[in-house]
Scaffold this active site. Sequence first.
Site, PDB file in Angstrom:
ATOM      1  N   SER A   1      -7.428  -5.251  -4.991  1.00 26.22           N
ATOM      2  CA  SER A   1      -6.316  -5.925  -5.639  1.00 26.22           C
ATOM      3  C   SER A   1      -6.194  -5.485  -7.102  1.00 26.22           C
ATOM      4  CB  SER A   1      -6.475  -7.436  -5.487  1.00 26.22           C
ATOM      5  OG  SER A   1      -5.274  -8.112  -5.727  1.00 26.22           O
TER       6      SER A   1
ATOM      7  N   ASP B   1      -0.062  -8.084   4.357  1.00 31.95           N
ATOM      8  CA  ASP B   1      -0.385  -8.509   2.994  1.00 31.95           C
ATOM      9  C   ASP B   1       0.890  -8.969   2.292  1.00 31.95           C
ATOM     10  OD1 ASP B   1      -1.262  -8.813   0.383  1.00 31.95           O
ATOM     11  OD2 ASP B   1      -2.327  -6.895   0.329  1.00 31.95           O
TER      12      ASP B   1
ATOM     13  N   HIS C   1      -4.342  -9.453   2.935  1.00 40.20           N
ATOM     14  CA  HIS C   1      -4.775  -8.989   1.618  1.00 40.20           C
ATOM     15  C   HIS C   1      -6.296  -8.873   1.515  1.00 40.20           C
ATOM     16  CE1 HIS C   1      -4.213  -8.211  -2.623  1.00 40.20           C
ATOM     17  NE2 HIS C   1      -5.032  -9.195  -2.955  1.00 40.20           N
TER      18      HIS C   1
END
Length: 412
Positions: free
Chosen positions: A243, A347, A378
Site C-alpha cells: 500500500s 481491491d 487489498h
Amino acid sequence: MRLTVFLSLFLGVMVFGAFDQEAFLFVQHLTSENFESALNMCSNQVKAQLSVQSLSNIWNSLKAQLSDFREIAGYEKIIQAEYEIYNFTLKFDRGEISALVTMDREGKVAGLFFKQATKTEYELPDYVDPESFEEKDITVNGLPGKITIPKGSGPFPAVVLVHGSGPNDMDETIGPNKIFKDIAYSLSSKGIIVLRYHKRTFVEKVDPTTLTVEKEVIEDALEAVKILKERKDVSRVYVLGHSLGAMLTPEIAERSKADGVVMIAPPARPLEEVMEDQLKYLQSLGLASNVEETLNILEKLKRKEIPPDEFVLGAPAKYFYDLRERDPASIAKRLTIPMLLIFGGRDYQVTEKDQEIWLKELSGRENVKILVFDDLNHLMISGEGKSTPVEYMKKGHVDKRVIDEIARWMVK
C-alpha cells in the site's frame, strides 16, 4: 468508528451472509457513539427494552473500565436457527471485549451482549514450514523487529518489509490478520531472509503536526536495508512494500541501492485522490455517512488551498503535499533493477485507476513484472463479491499464489 479505520492505506475464500454489513454498521454506530442510529437498526422488541440513553450508559460504562476505544479487531459469525450471531472483538486502551450482536431474519439487531474477549492465537498458514527457519529479535533505528532466517549455510536473498499507512506493528496486523507475518514466515520457508519491524508511529508518540514521510517511513526503511546489506549470509537485498509502503519503495530502493523492488497494491495517485475514491465507494455501500466535509477537505488539499501547517485528516497538510510530490511512477521509470508489482482485482483502496497508471508507465520494460489476481482484496486475501472493511475483520492469510510468485521472482 474513526474515519481512519476506513482510510488506512495503506480469508481463504469467504462468502458473506446476508447481514454481515448490517451488523458491522451497527457496531460502527455504537463505537462512534451514534446511539440513535444504532438504536434505529434494532428490532421492535429490542427498542422496547433499550433507549438512546441506556445505550449511551452501557457504552460509557465500558469506557470507564477500559478507557478509550481504539478499533474493531475482528469478528466471527455463528448461525443459530433463524439468527446470525456476530462476535466482534473491540479493542480499547486497557483491553479487549467481545460484542455479541444477534441479527434476525429481517436484518434487524435482535440482541446485544458483552463479554470478556478470548485471546486468539496466530495460526500458521498451511504453506509455512516452521522447521525450515529460525526467528530472532532485531532492532532498526531503535525500533523492535524480527528477522527470520532460513536454516542452512546461505548466502540467501533477503527482503525488508515496509508497512502501509497508519501506526502498524511489525506484522502489519489488520483486524485478526497479520499480513507481514504471513509473508515473513512463508518467504523464509522458501529460503529468503525477511526483516520486519514496528513502524515508528506504532512505537513512539510522534507529534502529528511535525509528521513527515521521511521520518515516518523512509529513514527506518533505509536503515533496515543497510542492516541486511552488512550481513554475510545475504546475497542481495530487496524492498517489499504494501500500500503506502509500496508507493514509497521505488524511492527507498533508489536511495539505498537495493537489488530489487516488490510493490503490493501500490497507489500511483496522490493520497487525497485515493482517499476520495475510497470514501465514495464506502458511501455507495452505506458504510460511510456524513462524508461531505471530508470530501471538501480532500478537494482543498488537491488544490493546495490549505496552509501547510494546518492539521487535517490526521496529519498536517504538508504531509499530503509531500506525498504528492513523490511521484512513484516517475522514480520507478528511472530504476533498472527488477520490479514486481502485484494487485488485487477486488481491491477498493488501490483500484484499476492505479493499475492503469503503472501499466502505462512501466509496461514493456524487461525489468518489470506486473500481476493482477482477480479474486484478491487489498490485503491479498481471496474472497468473492465487492470488498468491504467488514472483510478485513475475518481471519485469513495472504494468498499462496502471491507468496509463490514473490519467492520464485526473488530466487530467480
